[in-house]
Design a protein around this motif. Structure first.
Motif, PDB file in Angstrom:
ATOM      1  N   LEU A 122       4.222  22.805  23.494  1.00  0.00           N
ATOM      2  CA  LEU A 122       4.114  21.363  23.711  1.00  0.00           C
ATOM      3  C   LEU A 122       3.007  20.760  22.851  1.00  0.00           C
ATOM      4  CD1 LEU A 122       4.457  21.105  27.602  1.00  0.00           C
ATOM      5  CD2 LEU A 122       6.254  21.290  25.861  1.00  0.00           C
ATOM      6  N   ALA A 123       3.374  19.736  22.075  1.00  0.00           N
ATOM      7  CA  ALA A 123       2.366  18.971  21.341  1.00  0.00           C
ATOM      8  C   ALA A 123       1.791  17.880  22.227  1.00  0.00           C
ATOM      9  CB  ALA A 123       2.991  18.362  20.080  1.00  0.00           C
ATOM     10  N   SER A 124       2.624  17.309  23.094  1.00  0.00           N
ATOM     11  CA  SER A 124       2.187  16.306  24.058  1.00  0.00           C
ATOM     12  C   SER A 124       3.280  16.152  25.098  1.00  0.00           C
ATOM     13  CB  SER A 124       1.894  14.958  23.382  1.00  0.00           C
ATOM     14  OG  SER A 124       3.098  14.352  22.927  1.00  0.00           O
ATOM     15  N   VAL A 210      -1.388  14.012  27.710  1.00  0.00           N
ATOM     16  CA  VAL A 210      -0.389  13.436  28.621  1.00  0.00           C
ATOM     17  C   VAL A 210      -0.496  11.917  28.619  1.00  0.00           C
ATOM     18  CG1 VAL A 210       0.323  13.224  31.035  1.00  0.00           C
ATOM     19  CG2 VAL A 210      -0.327  15.473  30.132  1.00  0.00           C
ATOM     20  N   LEU A 211       0.665  11.264  28.541  1.00  0.00           N
ATOM     21  CA  LEU A 211       0.770   9.828  28.798  1.00  0.00           C
ATOM     22  C   LEU A 211       1.640   9.673  30.031  1.00  0.00           C
ATOM     23  CD1 LEU A 211       0.488   6.799  28.146  1.00  0.00           C
ATOM     24  CD2 LEU A 211       2.490   7.028  26.644  1.00  0.00           C
ATOM     25  N   PRO A 234      -7.258  15.957  32.990  1.00  0.00           N
ATOM     26  CA  PRO A 234      -8.350  15.579  32.078  1.00  0.00           C
ATOM     27  C   PRO A 234      -7.870  14.920  30.790  1.00  0.00           C
ATOM     28  CG  PRO A 234      -8.664  17.816  32.911  1.00  0.00           C
ATOM     29  CD  PRO A 234      -7.291  17.394  33.330  1.00  0.00           C
ATOM     30  N   THR A 235      -6.686  15.299  30.326  1.00  0.00           N
ATOM     31  CA  THR A 235      -6.184  14.807  29.042  1.00  0.00           C
ATOM     32  C   THR A 235      -5.290  13.579  29.183  1.00  0.00           C
ATOM     33  OG1 THR A 235      -4.278  16.295  29.216  1.00  0.00           O
ATOM     34  CG2 THR A 235      -6.232  17.128  28.062  1.00  0.00           C
ATOM     35  N   ALA A 236      -5.151  13.029  30.383  1.00  0.00           N
ATOM     36  CA  ALA A 236      -4.130  12.009  30.636  1.00  0.00           C
ATOM     37  C   ALA A 236      -4.589  10.592  30.351  1.00  0.00           C
ATOM     38  CB  ALA A 236      -3.656  12.104  32.083  1.00  0.00           C
ATOM     39  N   GLN A 237      -3.693   9.823  29.770  1.00  0.00           N
ATOM     40  CA  GLN A 237      -3.773   8.365  29.737  1.00  0.00           C
ATOM     41  C   GLN A 237      -2.775   7.880  30.789  1.00  0.00           C
ATOM     42  OE1 GLN A 237      -3.311   6.730  25.747  1.00  0.00           O
ATOM     43  NE2 GLN A 237      -4.107   8.626  24.840  1.00  0.00           N
ATOM     44  N   ILE A 260       4.765   4.678  23.155  1.00  0.00           N
ATOM     45  CA  ILE A 260       4.866   6.104  22.802  1.00  0.00           C
ATOM     46  C   ILE A 260       4.458   6.326  21.365  1.00  0.00           C
ATOM     47  CG2 ILE A 260       6.505   8.007  22.482  1.00  0.00           C
ATOM     48  CD1 ILE A 260       8.020   6.826  24.954  1.00  0.00           C
ATOM     49  N   ALA A 261       4.852   5.422  20.459  1.00  0.00           N
ATOM     50  CA  ALA A 261       4.452   5.536  19.053  1.00  0.00           C
ATOM     51  C   ALA A 261       2.937   5.490  18.934  1.00  0.00           C
ATOM     52  CB  ALA A 261       5.091   4.413  18.241  1.00  0.00           C
ATOM     53  N   GLU A 262       2.301   4.601  19.684  1.00  0.00           N
ATOM     54  CA  GLU A 262       0.831   4.510  19.670  1.00  0.00           C
ATOM     55  C   GLU A 262       0.216   5.799  20.192  1.00  0.00           C
ATOM     56  OE1 GLU A 262      -2.694   1.677  21.605  1.00  0.00           O
ATOM     57  OE2 GLU A 262      -0.625   1.534  22.306  1.00  0.00           O
ATOM     58  N   PHE A 263       0.771   6.330  21.263  1.00  0.00           N
ATOM     59  CA  PHE A 263       0.253   7.571  21.844  1.00  0.00           C
ATOM     60  C   PHE A 263       0.427   8.742  20.891  1.00  0.00           C
ATOM     61  CE2 PHE A 263       1.356  11.397  24.433  1.00  0.00           C
ATOM     62  CZ  PHE A 263       0.106  11.649  24.955  1.00  0.00           C
ATOM     63  N   LEU A 264       1.597   8.875  20.297  1.00  0.00           N
ATOM     64  CA  LEU A 264       1.827   9.988  19.364  1.00  0.00           C
ATOM     65  C   LEU A 264       0.978   9.848  18.114  1.00  0.00           C
ATOM     66  CD1 LEU A 264       5.675  10.597  19.593  1.00  0.00           C
ATOM     67  CD2 LEU A 264       3.829  11.518  21.003  1.00  0.00           C
ATOM     68  N   GLY A 265       0.759   8.605  17.697  1.00  0.00           N
ATOM     69  CA  GLY A 265      -0.086   8.391  16.533  1.00  0.00           C
ATOM     70  C   GLY A 265      -1.514   8.837  16.760  1.00  0.00           C
ATOM     71  N   SER A 266      -1.964   8.733  17.998  1.00  0.00           N
ATOM     72  CA  SER A 266      -3.332   9.155  18.326  1.00  0.00           C
ATOM     73  C   SER A 266      -3.465  10.661  18.403  1.00  0.00           C
ATOM     74  CB  SER A 266      -3.763   8.532  19.664  1.00  0.00           C
ATOM     75  OG  SER A 266      -3.058   9.103  20.746  1.00  0.00           O
ATOM     76  N   ARG A 267      -2.323  11.352  18.362  1.00  0.00           N
ATOM     77  CA  ARG A 267      -2.384  12.815  18.445  1.00  0.00           C
ATOM     78  C   ARG A 267      -2.834  13.394  17.114  1.00  0.00           C
ATOM     79  NH1 ARG A 267      -3.933  13.434  22.362  1.00  0.00           N
ATOM     80  NH2 ARG A 267      -3.922  11.228  22.609  1.00  0.00           N
TER      81      ARG A 267
END
Length: 267
Positions: A122-124, A210-211, A234-237, A260-267
């Motif tokens: 899992l990447a996210s 996690v989002l 701990p890792t959740a938004q 989701i695009a914003e969240f994945l971009g922050s990865r």
């Protein structure tokens, strides 16, 4: 399925617990988005989302083993570990490095179990109003669930129950997704262990980004209670989207894709 974008690849995958079908929308990619559907549903329930999600990356969707769809369960599952195991085995056969797991409702619960028990691929993880993940179900959701087990229930009543889930929007056979889920409620017998809430220790041990998006008008659980417990990761938004029902993926597809695009971009 004919209303969805054309899949570039359709693959039958064998796992320890049965067979499933995986659909790829977009070119091969090392870290695609992987969709997990809700209860009594399969890939067509993502009709409103696949086109826009494909704009931010390749999308795979798999029909969950133990749910109605292009899958066949051949071995009993006895625990959340078993349910996470078949997903992990399926990912291993997609020819990818890792995936961004996106699950809605019970698919969100399944995605969370993967983050707990099988996180290596899992990447996210994105959880859309996940059922039985952060808070117990309400009596209204129990009533909806009865539509899956009571034989001979008239179709209009099944549609009324689905309308509850969808924030009161009228539901009938003119809506393909409603027809899909009502058919599963009427015709499919499930043989899976009852979903259970993750322990506080399990949630705090999650290391995958996690989002969690909780629908503010969801009848599945108490949204505030669910969001509070989700913040134990701990890792959740964690966000509550006011006014959105449990059918959030169909209500706000463009807004979800943007977030989701914003969240994945922050990865």
């Amino acid at each position: 399925m004919r209303l969805l974008p054309q899949a570039e690849e359709i693959r039958t995958i064998a796992t320890s617990f049965g067979y499933t079908t995986a659909y790829r929308f977009g070119p091969p990619a090392p870290e695609p988005i992987l969709l997990l559907s809700g209860r009594q549903a399969s890939t067509p329930m993502w009709r409103a989302n696949i086109e826009s999600l494909r704009e931010i990356g390749t999308v795979w969707s798999i029909d969950s083993i133990g749910e109605p769809g292009a899958s066949a369960q051949t071995k009993a599952m006895s625990s959340p570990c078993d349910q996470a195991a078949w997903v992990d085995e399926a990912i291993a056969q997609l020819g990818v490095e890792r995936v961004h797991l996106l699950g809605v409702s019970i698919g969100g619960w399944l995605a969370a179990q993967c983050a707990i028990h099988r996180r290596e691929r899992l990447a996210s993880t994105v959880l859309l109003d996940p059922a039985m993940t952060f808070a117990p179900v309400t009596w209204k959701m129990v009533a909806v669930s009865l539509g899956s087990v009571v034989p001979g229930m008239p179709q209009p009543i099944r549609h009324r129950l689905l309308s509850w889930i969808s924030g009161g929007v009228a539901v009938d056979d003119d809506i393909p997704e409603a027809r899909l889920i009502a058919s599963g409620m009427r015709d499919f017998q499930q043989h899976q262990p009852r979903p259970t809430l993750a322990s506080a220790d399990d949630l705090m041990a999650i290391t995958t980004p996690v989002l969690a998006i909780i629908a503010g008008a969801s009848i599945v659980h108490n949204p505030d209670r669910a969001a509070k417990r989700a913040r134990m990761i701990p890792t959740a938004q964690v966000e509550i989207w006011p006014g959105r029902s449990h059918a959030i993926n169909g209500e706000a597809p463009e807004a979800l894709t943007s977030r989701i695009a914003e969240f994945l971009g922050s990865r």
